[in-house]
Design a protein around this motif. Structure first.
Motif, PDB file in Angstrom:
ATOM      1  N   ILE A   1      52.566 -13.019 101.914  1.00 59.08           N
ATOM      2  CA  ILE A   1      53.137 -14.060 102.751  1.00 59.08           C
ATOM      3  C   ILE A   1      52.212 -14.354 103.930  1.00 59.08           C
ATOM      4  O   ILE A   1      51.872 -13.459 104.699  1.00 59.08           O
ATOM      5  CB  ILE A   1      54.523 -13.627 103.283  1.00 59.08           C
ATOM      6  N   ALA A   2      51.763 -15.600 104.049  1.00 63.47           N
ATOM      7  CA  ALA A   2      50.886 -15.984 105.161  1.00 63.47           C
ATOM      8  C   ALA A   2      50.917 -17.490 105.342  1.00 63.47           C
ATOM      9  O   ALA A   2      50.949 -18.243 104.369  1.00 63.47           O
ATOM     10  CB  ALA A   2      49.453 -15.517 104.896  1.00 63.47           C
ATOM     11  N   GLU A   3      50.908 -17.889 106.601  1.00 63.33           N
ATOM     12  CA  GLU A   3      50.953 -19.314 106.949  1.00 63.33           C
ATOM     13  C   GLU A   3      49.867 -20.127 106.248  1.00 63.33           C
ATOM     14  O   GLU A   3      50.068 -21.267 105.866  1.00 63.33           O
ATOM     15  CB  GLU A   3      50.730 -19.479 108.463  1.00 63.33           C
ATOM     16  N   THR A   4      48.696 -19.504 106.132  1.00 60.36           N
ATOM     17  CA  THR A   4      47.552 -20.230 105.607  1.00 60.36           C
ATOM     18  C   THR A   4      47.480 -20.201 104.078  1.00 60.36           C
ATOM     19  O   THR A   4      46.515 -20.662 103.505  1.00 60.36           O
ATOM     20  CB  THR A   4      46.245 -19.635 106.154  1.00 60.36           C
TER      21      THR A   4
ATOM     22  N   LEU B   1      52.959 -22.646  97.759  1.00 62.88           N
ATOM     23  CA  LEU B   1      54.260 -22.795  98.385  1.00 62.88           C
ATOM     24  C   LEU B   1      55.283 -22.044  97.537  1.00 62.88           C
ATOM     25  O   LEU B   1      55.330 -22.205  96.324  1.00 62.88           O
ATOM     26  CB  LEU B   1      54.606 -24.287  98.458  1.00 62.88           C
ATOM     27  N   ILE B   2      56.072 -21.209  98.216  1.00 62.25           N
ATOM     28  CA  ILE B   2      57.064 -20.401  97.514  1.00 62.25           C
ATOM     29  C   ILE B   2      58.454 -20.913  97.876  1.00 62.25           C
ATOM     30  O   ILE B   2      58.753 -21.127  99.045  1.00 62.25           O
ATOM     31  CB  ILE B   2      56.982 -18.926  97.979  1.00 62.25           C
ATOM     32  N   MET B   3      59.309 -21.104  96.884  1.00 62.81           N
ATOM     33  CA  MET B   3      60.694 -21.450  97.154  1.00 62.81           C
ATOM     34  C   MET B   3      61.511 -20.175  96.923  1.00 62.81           C
ATOM     35  O   MET B   3      61.308 -19.478  95.928  1.00 62.81           O
ATOM     36  CB  MET B   3      61.203 -22.531  96.183  1.00 62.81           C
ATOM     37  N   TYR B   4      62.396 -19.876  97.862  1.00 64.60           N
ATOM     38  CA  TYR B   4      63.153 -18.645  97.691  1.00 64.60           C
ATOM     39  C   TYR B   4      64.568 -18.802  98.207  1.00 64.60           C
ATOM     40  O   TYR B   4      64.860 -19.692  99.018  1.00 64.60           O
ATOM     41  CB  TYR B   4      62.463 -17.480  98.404  1.00 64.60           C
TER      42      TYR B   4
ATOM     43  N   GLY C   1      52.292 -18.630 100.696  1.00 67.41           N
ATOM     44  CA  GLY C   1      51.793 -17.349 100.229  1.00 67.41           C
ATOM     45  C   GLY C   1      50.405 -17.454  99.635  1.00 67.41           C
ATOM     46  O   GLY C   1      49.926 -18.546  99.325  1.00 67.41           O
ATOM     47  N   ILE C   2      49.765 -16.306  99.537  1.00 74.77           N
ATOM     48  CA  ILE C   2      48.442 -16.209  98.931  1.00 74.77           C
ATOM     49  C   ILE C   2      48.598 -15.415  97.644  1.00 74.77           C
ATOM     50  O   ILE C   2      49.078 -14.277  97.670  1.00 74.77           O
ATOM     51  CB  ILE C   2      47.455 -15.475  99.859  1.00 74.77           C
ATOM     52  N   GLU C   3      48.184 -15.998  96.532  1.00 79.14           N
ATOM     53  CA  GLU C   3      48.338 -15.320  95.254  1.00 79.14           C
ATOM     54  C   GLU C   3      47.291 -14.210  95.132  1.00 79.14           C
ATOM     55  O   GLU C   3      46.107 -14.491  95.045  1.00 79.14           O
ATOM     56  CB  GLU C   3      48.170 -16.324  94.114  1.00 79.14           C
ATOM     57  N   VAL C   4      47.752 -12.969  95.140  1.00 81.80           N
ATOM     58  CA  VAL C   4      46.810 -11.857  95.012  1.00 81.80           C
ATOM     59  C   VAL C   4      46.915 -11.171  93.654  1.00 81.80           C
ATOM     60  O   VAL C   4      46.012 -10.432  93.264  1.00 81.80           O
ATOM     61  CB  VAL C   4      46.996 -10.814  96.135  1.00 81.80           C
ATOM     62  N   GLY C   5      48.000 -11.413  92.951  1.00 78.37           N
ATOM     63  CA  GLY C   5      48.138 -10.803  91.638  1.00 78.37           C
ATOM     64  C   GLY C   5      48.920 -11.715  90.715  1.00 78.37           C
ATOM     65  O   GLY C   5      49.691 -12.559  91.170  1.00 78.37           O
ATOM     66  N   HIS C   6      48.680 -11.547  89.418  1.00 77.10           N
ATOM     67  CA  HIS C   6      49.374 -12.386  88.454  1.00 77.10           C
ATOM     68  C   HIS C   6      49.600 -11.562  87.193  1.00 77.10           C
ATOM     69  O   HIS C   6      48.684 -10.900  86.713  1.00 77.10           O
ATOM     70  CB  HIS C   6      48.513 -13.620  88.135  1.00 77.10           C
TER      71      HIS C   6
END
Length: 575
Positions: free
Chosen positions: A213-216, A220-223, A407-412
RNA sequence: CGGGGCGUAGCGCAGUGGUAGCGCACCCGCCUUGGGAGCGGGUGGUCGGCCGUUCGAAUCGGCUCGCCCCGACCA
């Protein structure tokens, strides 16, 4: 480690081309240097943090029963031709020839290689399940590398691949990897969230992204706060609104709207609310037939959802010519009224909420007003085909409301099925002696991106604030004035005591002024600072917590014990 | 690939036709030591590259290379 013998080139000013905090700070604090667009050197501090991320990943992969291998960066074209991806992958795949004119590529991902490996040696159901992973370089010739390590061309990645005998086995492997990911990012000390995601070009039918989770963040995550549902905006579903507008239906009327094509223009011209407009887009499905997709004016069509709803491979916007042929009007005046039987019409949920709306009249410079879905055109297919937005109803629970964050995608994690095992004939013999393709999953983590994401999430105006598990050094002993024997003596004692107890510590023994040392340690972001200064002669040192700025004078003999417990506390995974 | 911007010393920048500058960093000396000190003296640049215009080009024109941002795109 002694700073004076180490290599930490910090910069007073960050290069102008670095914009996002992680990029700016990693360069400024001497973690990375750019070699070319999207290609970086790792300096000693950067390498140390990278190694920490890798080791956490490695430990958790091993714990989950995965086995480590190493696969080459350079891959012969033949393997990629077997799956058809040599032609399908696009320019992201860097292709080149060797001296004897054979084609190769730099691996952006390793499905082909790992499948080739496994099919050579694994034959029996008795050898499965199997999960193989590696941590190493990948190369993707990105259209636009950006934000430093966040989207680099050459980068380090952990990629794992699972092989199972059936779907049930895959479920199990997937779950194991998913759980390992949760542990990994927890251990890294990051605030993160797994979200449901699109599968994209790698294929398969089910996937999760792990978002820091990060502003930059680019995503975009919907939750839903109520039930915990979370999905990438590309994927996020929503529940149909309860009809709420109670307004008398007025008679349909055609009006002149010269040159007014967009939602903006029409709503301004007719002075009606944008959401009263029925935005109508024409799509071409799998390069064949046309479909009319209708949504309320402020909604945006989600092409992924539309594609899935139609059961299609892909959709693309129709050309101006195709639209004109279908509706008889130029682009901007299409609408569902009187189109029944001429084209398949799919309406978004939002269409059902519109009363006395406005649509194109399928006639140049004309719109219909007081359009009522159901009365003026049949709503045969009503579906969720628009992007979810903040305030939409949660698809999974009754009263939940969707919110958004970045968010920043770090894993998939993906379930692949037989997408690669079938064309490459990676098969096993089952109990009955039948040959069947293995069921696969694949699981990636961006190592450099995880480091960058950690910085995005943990910094202030003075610099980086490393989570303890990722810090290049857990503590720094700042010897303020090396020319004073008392300070030097205390600093050395504290330093050797800490290293003796297994703390990752560096001593700033440079002949620099105090200000420089404070600034550098804050910038680099060591979690704990032991400042040895004027009170050293009384046997006192100051312990500073980088994150909170909290300082405390303590006798230097207590320092090691104190720091060890603070460090352990930070490294403990809270379930 | 479309749009925008930038390439002058390691980093940040100034310099619109007349012999290349500033701050920081770096080297030497003095001084200083609790938040990027001060003084003095130094090193360092084929002004991204090529071609052109001109008596003369960092500066004007053309081409080219590199880098950044927005968009499109993207396991």
């Amino acid at each position: 480690m002694r700073w004076s013998h180490y290599y930490i080139p910090t910069l007073r000013e960050a290069p102008r081309d670095a914009e996002v905090p992680s990029h700016r700070l990693l360069v400024k604090a001497g973690f990375i240097r750019k070699v070319a667009s999207g290609i970086y050197d790792g300096l000693p501090l950067g390498l140390r943090t990278i190694r920490k991320v890798e080791n956490i990943i490695r430990e958790e992969m091993n714990r989950a029963g995965a086995v480590e291998v190493s696969m080459p960066l350079t891959i012969p074209a033949d393997l990629w031709k077997e799956t058809g991806r040599w032609d399908a992958y696009g320019k992201e795949l860097l292709r080149f020839k060797d001296r004897s004119d054979r084609w190769f590529c730099l691996g952006p991902t390793h499905e082909e290689v790992v499948v080739d490996l496994v099919r050579k040696d694994v034959r029996s159901y008795r050898d499965l399940p199997l999960i193989i992973y590696q941590i190493g370089p990948k190369f993707r010739d990105e259209i636009r590398p950006r934000f430093g390590l966040m989207r680099a061309r050459e980068f380090s990645m952990k990629d794992a691949y699972s092989f199972d005998v059936d779907e049930k086995g895959l479920e199990d492997s997937y779950r194991r990897m998913f759980d390992a990911y949760v542990r990994i990012f927890k251990r890294c000390g990051l605030e993160f969230q797994p979200v449901e995601a699109e599968t994209g070009a790698i294929g398969g039918h089910f996937s999760h992204e792990f978002m820091v989770i990060a502003e930059t963040g680019e995503d975009l995550i919907m939750y839903c706060q109520k039930c915990g549902y979370a999905a990438n905006r590309e994927r996020a579903e929503r529940r149909r609104e309860n009809a709420s507008v109670h307004e008398e239906q007025r008679p349909l009327e055609k009006v002149h709207t010269p040159g007014k094509r967009t939602v903006e223009e029409v709503s301004a011209f007719l002075k009606v609310d944008k959401n009263r407009l029925l935005k109508t887009l024409i799509y071409k499905v799998d390069s064949g037939s046309l479909v009319m997709a209708v949504t309320a004016g402020l909604r945006e069509i989600n092409e992924n959802k539309l594609t899935r709803f139609l059961g299609a491979e892909r959709v693309e916007l129709a050309t101006a010519e195709e639209i004109e042929n279908l509706t008889g009007a130029p682009v901007g005046f299409a609408g569902p009224v009187n189109m029944e039987g001429k084209v398949r019409i799919v309406c978004d949920y939002s269409v059902a909420e519109v009363v006395n709306g406005v649509t194109g009249a399928n006639e140049e410079d004309h719109h219909f007003v007081n359009v009522n879905p159901g009365r003026d055109f049949a709503v045969k297919e009503l579906a969720d085909i628009a992007f979810a937005v903040s305030g939409d109803r949660c698809p999974r629970c009754e009263n939940g409301v969707l919110m958004e964050k970045r968010g920043i995608e770090v894993g998939h994690t993906f379930k692949l099925g037989t997408k690669y095992s079938e064309p490459m004939e990676c098969c096993f013999l089952d109990e009955e002696g039948n040959s069947r393709p293995m069921i696969m999953g694949c699981y990636g983590i961006g190592v450099g991106r995880t480091m960058a994401a950690a910085v995005e999430q943990n910094h202030d105006k003075d610099g980086i604030i490393w989570p303890v598990p990722l810090a290049p050094f857990e503590a720094v002993v700042i010897l303020l004035n090396p020319t004073y024997p008392a300070q030097r003596e205390v600093a050395e004692k504290v330093y050797s005591s800490l290293s003796g107890e297994g703390v990752d510590v560096i001593i700033d023994d440079r002949n620099e002024r105090p200000g420089v040392k404070f600034k550098d340690s804050d910038l680099i972001g060591f979690p704990f600072h032991v400042i040895v200064g004027r009170k050293a002669s009384e046997g006192m040192v100051e312990v500073k917590v980088r994150r909170t700025g909290e300082r405390q004078d303590i006798p230097f003999q207590e320092c090691t014990l104190r720091l060890k417990s603070m460090i352990e506390n930070e490294k403990t995974v809270r379930e």
